[in-house]
Design a protein around this motif. Structure first.
Motif, mmCIF file in Angstrom:
data_model
loop_
_atom_site.group_PDB
_atom_site.id
_atom_site.type_symbol
_atom_site.label_atom_id
_atom_site.label_comp_id
_atom_site.label_asym_id
_atom_site.label_seq_id
_atom_site.Cartn_x
_atom_site.Cartn_y
_atom_site.Cartn_z
ATOM 1 N N ASN A 154 19.433 -8.765 -5.161
ATOM 2 C CA ASN A 154 18.198 -8.053 -5.525
ATOM 3 C C ASN A 154 18.147 -6.633 -4.951
ATOM 4 O OD1 ASN A 154 16.996 -10.185 -7.041
ATOM 5 N ND2 ASN A 154 16.471 -11.214 -5.120
ATOM 6 N N GLU A 155 19.269 -5.931 -5.069
ATOM 7 C CA GLU A 155 19.325 -4.568 -4.535
ATOM 8 C C GLU A 155 18.835 -3.534 -5.546
ATOM 9 O OE1 GLU A 155 23.316 -3.936 -3.233
ATOM 10 O OE2 GLU A 155 23.231 -5.474 -1.671
ATOM 11 N N PHE A 156 18.714 -3.922 -6.806
ATOM 12 C CA PHE A 156 18.230 -2.980 -7.812
ATOM 13 C C PHE A 156 16.707 -2.884 -7.736
ATOM 14 C CE2 PHE A 156 22.252 -4.349 -9.919
ATOM 15 C CZ PHE A 156 22.869 -3.105 -9.885
ATOM 16 N N VAL A 157 16.211 -1.662 -7.958
ATOM 17 C CA VAL A 157 14.769 -1.431 -7.995
ATOM 18 C C VAL A 157 14.457 -0.595 -9.236
ATOM 19 C CG1 VAL A 157 14.459 -1.557 -5.491
ATOM 20 C CG2 VAL A 157 14.977 0.645 -6.559
ATOM 21 N N VAL A 158 13.205 -0.641 -9.668
ATOM 22 C CA VAL A 158 12.792 0.129 -10.837
ATOM 23 C C VAL A 158 11.748 1.146 -10.424
ATOM 24 C CG1 VAL A 158 11.795 0.050 -13.149
ATOM 25 C CG2 VAL A 158 13.279 -1.803 -12.380
ATOM 26 N N HIS A 159 11.978 2.408 -10.791
ATOM 27 C CA HIS A 159 10.976 3.456 -10.642
ATOM 28 C C HIS A 159 10.442 3.774 -12.042
ATOM 29 C CE1 HIS A 159 12.364 5.094 -6.462
ATOM 30 N NE2 HIS A 159 12.063 3.816 -6.457
ATOM 31 N N TYR A 160 9.296 4.406 -12.085
ATOM 32 C CA TYR A 160 8.624 4.626 -13.364
ATOM 33 C C TYR A 160 8.190 6.086 -13.466
ATOM 34 C CZ TYR A 160 8.403 -0.449 -13.055
ATOM 35 O OH TYR A 160 8.733 -1.775 -12.910
ATOM 36 N N GLN A 161 8.537 6.718 -14.584
ATOM 37 C CA GLN A 161 8.108 8.100 -14.795
ATOM 38 C C GLN A 161 6.985 8.126 -15.838
ATOM 39 O OE1 GLN A 161 10.979 11.034 -16.263
ATOM 40 N NE2 GLN A 161 10.004 12.555 -14.916
ATOM 41 N N PRO A 162 5.845 8.750 -15.511
ATOM 42 C CA PRO A 162 4.723 8.803 -16.456
ATOM 43 C C PRO A 162 5.069 9.608 -17.710
ATOM 44 C CG PRO A 162 3.981 9.273 -14.224
ATOM 45 C CD PRO A 162 5.476 9.290 -14.187
ATOM 46 N N VAL A 163 4.564 9.151 -18.834
ATOM 47 C CA VAL A 163 4.604 9.878 -20.097
ATOM 48 C C VAL A 163 3.158 10.293 -20.391
ATOM 49 C CG1 VAL A 163 5.148 9.784 -22.550
ATOM 50 C CG2 VAL A 163 6.569 8.531 -20.901
ATOM 51 N N ILE A 164 2.936 11.589 -20.540
ATOM 52 C CA ILE A 164 1.583 12.147 -20.590
ATOM 53 C C ILE A 164 1.193 12.512 -22.022
ATOM 54 C CG2 ILE A 164 0.045 13.912 -19.635
ATOM 55 C CD1 ILE A 164 1.348 11.936 -17.614
ATOM 56 N N SER A 165 -0.050 12.208 -22.390
ATOM 57 C CA SER A 165 -0.601 12.680 -23.659
ATOM 58 C C SER A 165 -0.970 14.149 -23.497
ATOM 59 C CB SER A 165 -1.845 11.865 -24.047
ATOM 60 O OG SER A 165 -2.530 12.488 -25.113
ATOM 61 N N LEU A 166 -0.374 15.006 -24.320
ATOM 62 C CA LEU A 166 -0.657 16.447 -24.220
ATOM 63 C C LEU A 166 -2.064 16.773 -24.719
ATOM 64 C CD1 LEU A 166 2.779 17.940 -25.338
ATOM 65 C CD2 LEU A 166 1.811 17.891 -23.037
ATOM 66 N N ALA A 167 -2.647 15.897 -25.491
ATOM 67 C CA ALA A 167 -4.000 16.141 -26.006
ATOM 68 C C ALA A 167 -5.064 15.818 -24.965
ATOM 69 C CB ALA A 167 -4.233 15.314 -27.264
ATOM 70 N N THR A 168 -4.862 14.758 -24.171
ATOM 71 C CA THR A 168 -5.898 14.311 -23.224
ATOM 72 C C THR A 168 -5.519 14.515 -21.770
ATOM 73 O OG1 THR A 168 -5.031 12.048 -23.072
ATOM 74 C CG2 THR A 168 -6.545 12.525 -24.884
ATOM 75 N N GLY A 169 -4.218 14.685 -21.502
ATOM 76 C CA GLY A 169 -3.777 14.795 -20.121
ATOM 77 C C GLY A 169 -3.713 13.464 -19.402
ATOM 78 N N ARG A 170 -3.924 12.388 -20.107
ATOM 79 C CA ARG A 170 -3.898 11.066 -19.468
ATOM 80 C C ARG A 170 -2.500 10.439 -19.550
ATOM 81 N NH1 ARG A 170 -8.784 8.556 -18.518
ATOM 82 N NH2 ARG A 170 -10.640 9.631 -19.285
ATOM 83 N N ILE A 171 -2.264 9.425 -18.714
ATOM 84 C CA ILE A 171 -1.033 8.642 -18.783
ATOM 85 C C ILE A 171 -1.055 7.851 -20.084
ATOM 86 C CG2 ILE A 171 0.359 6.815 -17.753
ATOM 87 C CD1 ILE A 171 -0.808 7.533 -15.046
ATOM 88 N N ALA A 172 -0.064 8.081 -20.929
ATOM 89 C CA ALA A 172 0.046 7.336 -22.187
ATOM 90 C C ALA A 172 1.144 6.283 -22.120
ATOM 91 C CB ALA A 172 0.324 8.297 -23.338
ATOM 92 N N GLY A 173 2.026 6.445 -21.167
ATOM 93 C CA GLY A 173 3.111 5.476 -21.054
ATOM 94 C C GLY A 173 3.895 5.675 -19.776
ATOM 95 N N LEU A 174 4.812 4.742 -19.519
ATOM 96 C CA LEU A 174 5.707 4.800 -18.362
ATOM 97 C C LEU A 174 7.115 4.473 -18.836
ATOM 98 C CD1 LEU A 174 3.545 2.740 -15.837
ATOM 99 C CD2 LEU A 174 3.875 5.224 -15.779
ATOM 100 N N GLU A 175 8.103 5.184 -18.328
ATOM 101 C CA GLU A 175 9.496 4.858 -18.631
ATOM 102 C C GLU A 175 10.118 4.203 -17.408
ATOM 103 O OE1 GLU A 175 13.781 6.744 -20.080
ATOM 104 O OE2 GLU A 175 12.044 8.069 -19.845
#
Length: 626
Positions: free
Chosen positions: A372-393
């Motif tokens: 279990n040495e692998f870990v997952v990080h997440y990069q936000p995907v932003i809505s350019l219209a609202t500035g809110r988080i629309a997704g995570l990669e």
């Protein structure tokens, strides 16, 4: 050269070479022959009693043979033990002849024993036995002629007839010697192509190095691995694969000099021994000729087959053994395989260290899954219209025990080559789906998607749809909240498999995205045929987007194309505020990059969601200061 010399040379060439048997085979044969030798000890004792010689005389005769049996069993030296066995068996013949009173039929025992000794496939025990026959008949013929000969000429000339008898025994062993030679051919030649096999090739490299040990670089080994051979086997069958290997062997023979030695090492691997080189350029010319010859299509079962080859070249160095040169050529070939195939590379010392490191990394990756040495990080995907988080990669990282946190580029390419990407990718998919479901339960009013990358190897796995379905079911994540990202290259690797697989995935309800769009195939045809939902614009088009109309035109064209096809667009690698403004003006839907946030661990993403929840929305300017 006279006809007699040519005939002698032909006979010598035809004779077996006396190659040593593999250790395990030699031990089995030696054990059998020593059993036979010990059986003679018992048989001689009882035969002596039957002949009325008395127990003491019979025991003394048996002891002669027993001494050879003991030496053959106790010593660890192959030459000594096989020689002792040979002398023991022909000594048994001599003792039996003596005990029989010179019965002529008993002499046939010599013929049988000498023939049996060819099982060693070694000239030392065989010739030792022949020598014993000549010596025994000569000496005993002089001392006790009645125990050996039964005609006046032999009694009068014992040593002359000893040589004649030795010739008879040798001639009687001809069939055994021929069988020995055939055994050597079978053991040293590849049965399919009739080329030397690995063992014989290793031996010839060793001899070549001994002959030229004072001339570094005059010997080279070329390690040849066919590119695409597995595809031939899979599509046309193993019989067609065998025909192709035979044709390749003929092609290699035709492109080499008379003194060069081609060999088949196994599977689709071949090797070439090249001697008498003047420079490394000569070896590279041979490699280039081989590559050129293999580019000509082969005809197998009335079909044209085009394959290539990867060639590693290693030159001899001072002190090199055959193992060293073969290993170096193999390492150079492996370097070609990992760097694009269809080429040749000359071995350099740094290559070996790189291969060792790659092998260690592969072993570490196997362990990392279990530990279990692998870990997952997440990069936000932003809505350019609202500035809110629309997704995570979801982006995998490796918390290596000695190297620290490794980014994906340091291990995923090797995982792709070795097939480890399949279990690693499955682990990321399951982990990301579970984490997305957890965040959705905690931040119920913040809708977002979870993006997971699929590699080309994963896409062609027959159970991929079942794997995705199982991840959704076990996590409870809605199919529409999962985005599967694919590179453009997979769209053309196997069109039929790709189309079918993507439609099967789309039928689950997931979204499909093309990653790094614009850097690869970029054909409108696959966008029309495939159920794509999202285009991710590669960073190379974003970097200069704010520099002027010309620089922005590529991004404008991609965004316009996507909108016309009713696809969403995501700009990758956004780092500057003016890039955000330009993308918003062009109508791009979403963006991700360091301008908004670097990939974050679970706690970092949870903090962003919480901040957005408290502040009624977070914008690019706020996130960039995190």
């Amino acid at each position: 050269m006279s006809s007699g010399s040519r005939m002698a040379r032909a006979v010598i060439d035809y004779l077996p070479k006396g190659q040593s048997l593999p250790e395990e085979v030699w031990r089995v044969r030696h054990r059998t022959l020593t059993y036979l030798l010990r059986a003679h000890v018992v048989a001689i004792f009882f035969y002596g009693l039957a002949r009325g010689k008395g127990a003491a005389h019979s025991a003394a005769e048996a002891t002669i043979v027993a001494s050879f049996a003991a030496l053959a069993t106790l010593t660890q030296n192959r030459k000594v033990s096989s020689g002792a066995t040979a002398l023991g068996l022909v000594a048994s013949s001599a003792v039996l002849v003596h005990l029989s009173g010179g019965i002529i039929e008993m002499h046939f025992h010599f013929f049988v024993m000498v023939g049996i000794l060819t099982l060693y496939q070694d000239w030392l025990p065989f010739l030792a036995a022949i020598g014993f026959v000549v010596l025994h008949h000569g000496v005993m013929g002089a001392l006790r002629p009645q125990d050996v000969y039964n005609h006046p000429s032999a009694i009068a000339h014992p040593f002359r007839w000893a040589l004649i008898h030795g010739g008879f025994v040798l001639a009687a062993s001809a069939a055994s010697v021929i069988a020995w030679r055939l055994n050597e051919e079978q053991a040293l030649k590849d049965p399919l192509t009739a080329l030397p096999n690995r063992r014989l090739f290793h031996d010839r490299v060793g001899h070549a190095l001994v002959r030229t040990q004072r001339v570094p670089g005059s010997v080279a080994v070329l390690f040849v691995d066919l590119d695409g051979f597995k595809d031939v086997n899979d599509s046309l069958g193993h019989a067609a694969g065998d025909q192709l290997l035979i044709a390749v062997a003929e092609r290699l023979r035709a492109s080499l000099r008379p003194g060069d030695t081609p060999a088949r090492l196994g599977g689709d691997e071949f090797a070439i021994l090249v001697e008498d080189l003047k420079s490394e350029g000569d070896a590279l010319q041979v490699a280039d000729r081989l590559l050129e010859s293999l580019t000509v299509p082969f005809v197998v079962r009335n079909k044209e087959i085009v394959i290539g080859a990867s060639v590693g070249v290693a030159l001899s160095r001072c002190g090199d053994t055959a193992d060293d040169v073969l290993r170096n050529a193999d390492v150079a070939m492996y370097t070609v395989k990992t760097g694009g195939r269809g080429r040749r590379e000359l071995f350099e010392t740094a290559m070996h260290a790189a291969v060792v490191e790659r092998v260690q990394l592969e072993q570490d990756m196997h362990r990392a899954l279990e530990a279990n040495e692998f870990v997952v990080h997440y990069q936000p995907v932003i809505s350019l219209a609202t500035g809110r988080i629309a997704g995570l990669e979801a982006l995998i990282r490796w918390q290596h025990p000695t190297k620290g946190l490794l980014p994906p580029l340091e291990f995923l390419p090797l995982a792709e080559q070795t097939g480890l990407i399949v279990p690693i990718g499955t682990w990321v998919l399951n982990h990301a789906c579970r984490q997305a479901r957890t965040w959705k339960d905690r931040f119920a009013d913040r809708p977002f998607t979870m993006s997971v990358n699929l590699s080309p190897t994963q896409l062609v796995q027959p159970n991929l749809v079942d794997v995705v379905k199982a991840a959704l079911r076990s996590s409870g994540l809605a199919p529409g909240d999962l985005v599967l990202e694919l590179t453009e290259g997979v769209m053309v690797d196997d069109a039929t498999v790709t189309v079918d697989r993507l439609h099967e995935l789309k039928a689950l309800g997931v979204q499909l995205a093309v990653d790094d769009f614009g850097t690869g195939y970029s054909s409108l045809s696959y966008l029309r045929r495939l159920p794509i939902d999202i285009l991710k614009i590669d960073k190379m088009f974003i970097d200069s987007i704010a520099d002027g109309p010309t620089e922005a035109e590529f991004a404008r064209s991609i965004i316009s194309l996507a909108h016309n096809l009713h696809l969403e667009t995501v700009a990758e690698g956004v780092e500057e505020a003016d890039q955000v403004t330009c993308l918003r003006d062009l109508g791009c839907n979403l963006a991700q990059g360091y301008r908004f946030a670097r990939p974050l661990d679970v706690d970092g993403i949870a903090a962003l969601f919480a901040a957005a929840e408290v502040s009624d929305g977070w914008h690019a300017s706020k996130v960039s200061s995190q």
